[in-house]
Design a protein around this motif. Structure first.
Motif, PDB file in Angstrom:
ATOM      1  N   VAL A 263       0.838  -1.200   0.000  1.00  0.00           N
ATOM      2  CA  VAL A 263       0.000   0.000   0.000  1.00  0.00           C
ATOM      3  C   VAL A 263       0.878   1.258   0.000  1.00  0.00           C
ATOM      4  CG1 VAL A 263      -1.594   1.378   1.402  1.00  0.00           C
ATOM      5  CG2 VAL A 263      -2.018  -1.067   1.068  1.00  0.00           C
ATOM      6  N   LEU A 264       1.883   1.274   0.847  1.00  0.00           N
ATOM      7  CA  LEU A 264       2.764   2.440   0.939  1.00  0.00           C
ATOM      8  C   LEU A 264       3.561   2.627  -0.350  1.00  0.00           C
ATOM      9  CD1 LEU A 264       4.051   2.004   4.610  1.00  0.00           C
ATOM     10  CD2 LEU A 264       2.425   3.705   3.766  1.00  0.00           C
ATOM     11  N   ARG A 265       3.986   1.519  -0.968  1.00  0.00           N
ATOM     12  CA  ARG A 265       4.694   1.639  -2.251  1.00  0.00           C
ATOM     13  C   ARG A 265       3.775   2.208  -3.320  1.00  0.00           C
ATOM     14  NH1 ARG A 265       6.402  -3.637  -1.008  1.00  0.00           N
ATOM     15  NH2 ARG A 265       5.152  -4.505  -2.723  1.00  0.00           N
ATOM     16  N   SER A 266       2.530   1.756  -3.330  1.00  0.00           N
ATOM     17  CA  SER A 266       1.577   2.247  -4.315  1.00  0.00           C
ATOM     18  C   SER A 266       1.287   3.733  -4.114  1.00  0.00           C
ATOM     19  CB  SER A 266       0.279   1.434  -4.244  1.00  0.00           C
ATOM     20  OG  SER A 266      -0.650   1.863  -5.211  1.00  0.00           O
ATOM     21  N   LEU A 267       1.170   4.161  -2.871  1.00  0.00           N
ATOM     22  CA  LEU A 267       0.965   5.584  -2.603  1.00  0.00           C
ATOM     23  C   LEU A 267       2.138   6.410  -3.127  1.00  0.00           C
ATOM     24  CD1 LEU A 267      -0.474   5.563   1.048  1.00  0.00           C
ATOM     25  CD2 LEU A 267      -1.685   6.254  -1.034  1.00  0.00           C
ATOM     26  N   ALA A 268       3.343   5.848  -3.044  1.00  0.00           N
ATOM     27  CA  ALA A 268       4.540   6.576  -3.481  1.00  0.00           C
ATOM     28  C   ALA A 268       4.669   6.595  -4.996  1.00  0.00           C
ATOM     29  CB  ALA A 268       5.785   5.940  -2.856  1.00  0.00           C
ATOM     30  N   THR A 269       4.332   5.489  -5.659  1.00  0.00           N
ATOM     31  CA  THR A 269       4.537   5.385  -7.102  1.00  0.00           C
ATOM     32  C   THR A 269       3.318   5.789  -7.914  1.00  0.00           C
ATOM     33  OG1 THR A 269       3.806   3.068  -7.184  1.00  0.00           O
ATOM     34  CG2 THR A 269       6.149   3.484  -6.723  1.00  0.00           C
ATOM     35  N   GLY A 270       2.137   5.730  -7.309  1.00  0.00           N
ATOM     36  CA  GLY A 270       0.913   5.975  -8.053  1.00  0.00           C
ATOM     37  C   GLY A 270       0.535   4.839  -8.970  1.00  0.00           C
ATOM     38  N   GLU A 271       1.181   3.685  -8.786  1.00  0.00           N
ATOM     39  CA  GLU A 271       0.937   2.521  -9.620  1.00  0.00           C
ATOM     40  C   GLU A 271       0.487   1.344  -8.762  1.00  0.00           C
ATOM     41  OE1 GLU A 271       1.159   2.646 -12.842  1.00  0.00           O
ATOM     42  OE2 GLU A 271       2.132   4.609 -13.052  1.00  0.00           O
ATOM     43  N   ALA A 272      -0.108   0.361  -9.441  1.00  0.00           N
ATOM     44  CA  ALA A 272      -0.444  -0.883  -8.742  1.00  0.00           C
ATOM     45  C   ALA A 272       0.844  -1.617  -8.394  1.00  0.00           C
ATOM     46  CB  ALA A 272      -1.342  -1.754  -9.618  1.00  0.00           C
ATOM     47  N   GLU A 273       0.867  -2.245  -7.227  1.00  0.00           N
ATOM     48  CA  GLU A 273       2.040  -2.969  -6.768  1.00  0.00           C
ATOM     49  C   GLU A 273       1.671  -4.439  -6.555  1.00  0.00           C
ATOM     50  OE1 GLU A 273       5.161  -1.795  -6.233  1.00  0.00           O
ATOM     51  OE2 GLU A 273       4.586   0.185  -6.973  1.00  0.00           O
ATOM     52  N   THR A 274       2.622  -5.305  -6.788  1.00  0.00           N
ATOM     53  CA  THR A 274       2.395  -6.735  -6.560  1.00  0.00           C
ATOM     54  C   THR A 274       2.650  -7.050  -5.098  1.00  0.00           C
ATOM     55  OG1 THR A 274       4.682  -7.263  -7.139  1.00  0.00           O
ATOM     56  CG2 THR A 274       3.031  -7.353  -8.900  1.00  0.00           C
ATOM     57  N   CYS A 275       1.955  -8.059  -4.633  1.00  0.00           N
ATOM     58  CA  CYS A 275       2.096  -8.463  -3.225  1.00  0.00           C
ATOM     59  C   CYS A 275       1.861  -9.969  -3.165  1.00  0.00           C
ATOM     60  CB  CYS A 275       1.085  -7.715  -2.350  1.00  0.00           C
ATOM     61  SG  CYS A 275       1.293  -8.014  -0.594  1.00  0.00           S
ATOM     62  N   GLY A 276       2.798 -10.708  -3.699  1.00  0.00           N
ATOM     63  CA  GLY A 276       2.636 -12.153  -3.783  1.00  0.00           C
ATOM     64  C   GLY A 276       2.998 -12.847  -2.483  1.00  0.00           C
ATOM     65  N   GLY A 277       2.959 -14.166  -2.531  1.00  0.00           N
ATOM     66  CA  GLY A 277       3.304 -14.968  -1.362  1.00  0.00           C
ATOM     67  C   GLY A 277       2.149 -15.807  -0.897  1.00  0.00           C
ATOM     68  N   ASP A 278       2.474 -16.855  -0.174  1.00  0.00           N
ATOM     69  CA  ASP A 278       1.454 -17.768   0.317  1.00  0.00           C
ATOM     70  C   ASP A 278       0.915 -17.290   1.650  1.00  0.00           C
ATOM     71  OD1 ASP A 278       1.807 -19.428  -1.855  1.00  0.00           O
ATOM     72  OD2 ASP A 278       3.390 -20.571  -0.867  1.00  0.00           O
ATOM     73  N   TYR A 279      -0.354 -17.556   1.852  1.00  0.00           N
ATOM     74  CA  TYR A 279      -0.989 -17.298   3.143  1.00  0.00           C
ATOM     75  C   TYR A 279      -1.401 -18.632   3.740  1.00  0.00           C
ATOM     76  CZ  TYR A 279      -4.526 -15.992   6.578  1.00  0.00           C
ATOM     77  OH  TYR A 279      -5.266 -15.873   7.721  1.00  0.00           O
ATOM     78  N   VAL A 280      -0.888 -18.925   4.902  1.00  0.00           N
ATOM     79  CA  VAL A 280      -1.213 -20.190   5.564  1.00  0.00           C
ATOM     80  C   VAL A 280      -2.233 -19.918   6.644  1.00  0.00           C
ATOM     81  CG1 VAL A 280      -0.311 -22.158   6.843  1.00  0.00           C
ATOM     82  CG2 VAL A 280       1.108 -21.052   5.096  1.00  0.00           C
ATOM     83  N   ALA A 281      -3.481 -20.311   6.409  1.00  0.00           N
ATOM     84  CA  ALA A 281      -4.532 -20.123   7.404  1.00  0.00           C
ATOM     85  C   ALA A 281      -4.339 -21.129   8.527  1.00  0.00           C
ATOM     86  CB  ALA A 281      -5.907 -20.306   6.767  1.00  0.00           C
ATOM     87  N   VAL A 282      -4.383 -20.644   9.767  1.00  0.00           N
ATOM     88  CA  VAL A 282      -4.207 -21.517  10.935  1.00  0.00           C
ATOM     89  C   VAL A 282      -5.563 -22.044  11.372  1.00  0.00           C
ATOM     90  CG1 VAL A 282      -3.413 -21.644  13.308  1.00  0.00           C
ATOM     91  CG2 VAL A 282      -2.167 -20.255  11.659  1.00  0.00           C
TER      92      VAL A 282
END
Length: 337
Positions: free
Chosen positions: A318-337
């Motif tokens: 979110v902070l990167r997007s606010l700085a660049t004005g562009e969409a940013e990727t945010c990949g990675g796995d989410y392990v639900a407990v």
């Protein structure tokens, strides 16, 4: 053989002693033995309300003098921190350091989600708990709230189908807060409901020269599989009642909840069904109980270190997007407990 009783230290007093007294009475398998707050009068009255026999002005004092009197630490924002922005920042920074100190002293930690302002702070606390082999719980989330539990249950049992769109509106009177403090609870809930980390993040901020504390913030999340979320936050409305509303549209149903007289609607075919309830703050009791149960049962808290890490990963995007004005990727796995 009786099961162990977890002794808790409360660090940070809100002044809402009637509520905390009720919480202490409902808590099983644990009790409060220590209260720490820089405001001696507030700490004393809170200790009386929750039945704690030890009152100190800081966790350092509690560890130095009474380390054998408690097993876990519950960190909450203190009323003292709200007096001024500078005092608030100083207070939260002190609690972050105290949480790391608690973990290193082999105390379990329940940290209010809004206290860690950066991913570096969050990682330092979670890593300290992992290294010390103590439980870390992320507190003050939305997951235990009645509306969240009701809607998530209907997603889990298939009543709403697959989540397609999440909409959140959270509007406040004039106040200055960091982006992380503004959005972390709703980001955590969005990840929980979709069971995934957003793959794309776009953020738009307006109304403030400070990138980390815009008066209006709108977030667009794209999730794997095509789901999306739109979340908007305002902290520039005239002073008065807050407004919170959110809805989920699934492949076979929809659900809506807001804070206006706590009226929640479920749409699943036929006539809309209204659930009239007072949300209150019973979710805090459930949260505290889940933390104590995890310690006694030697399991992971339902909202823990992995959840804290991934929420801050999204906040960084979110902070990167606010700085660049562009969409940013945010990949990675989410392990639900």
């Amino acid at each position: 053989m009786s099961e162990p009783l977890i002794r808790l230290a409360l660090v940070g007093c809100s002044g809402d002693n009637a509520f905390w007294g009720d919480l202490a009475m409902q808590l099983t398998r644990g009790n409060f033995s220590v209260v720490a707050d820089a405001d001696a009068s507030l700490a004393s009255s809170t200790a009386q309300a929750i039945g704690a026999s030890i009152v100190v002005d800081s966790l350092d004092e509690a560890l130095d003098k009474y380390s054998d009197k408690f097993d876990a630490v519950v960190f909450r924002p203190s009323a003292v921190q709200e007096t001024a922005q500078g005092t608030k920042a100083q207070g939260t920074n002190a609690q972050i350091s105290s949480a790391i100190t608690a973990a290193k002293a082999h105390k379990h930690v329940l940290l209010a989600a809004t206290l860690a302002k950066t991913s570096a702070e969050a990682e330092a606390i979670v890593a300290a708990c992992e290294q010390a082999d103590v439980r870390f719980g992320l507190g003050d989330t939305l997951r235990f709230a009645p509306d969240s539990r009701a809607i998530q249950a209907r997603l889990a049992d298939g009543s709403l189908g697959e989540p397609g769109l999440l909409r959140v509106h959270r509007w406040r009177g004039s106040e200055e807060v960091d982006v992380a403090e503004m959005v972390i609870r709703d980001i955590d809930r969005a990840i929980w409901l979709f069971g995934a980390i957003p793959s794309e993040v776009y953020a738009l901020g307006r109304g403030s020269e400070k990138r980390n504390s815009p008066n209006y913030l709108q977030l667009h999340f794209g999730f794997p599989g095509g789901g999306m979320a739109i979340l908007d936050f305002s902290s520039s409305l005239p002073d008065g009642e807050h407004y919170d509303a959110w809805s989920v549209i699934g492949s076979s149903g929809a659900a809506y909840a807001d804070d206006h007289r706590n009226t929640h609607l479920l749409f699943g075919g036929g006539n809309p069904e209204a659930l009239i309830s007072r949300q209150g703050r019973g979710h805090v009791v459930l949260e505290q109980q889940a933390f104590v149960d995890a310690i006694v049962d030697q399991t992971l808290p339902p909202v823990g270190g992995n959840d804290c890490r991934v929420a801050h990963r999204v906040i960084d995007a979110v902070l990167r997007s606010l700085a660049t004005g562009e969409a940013e990727t945010c990949g990675g796995d989410y392990v639900a407990v």
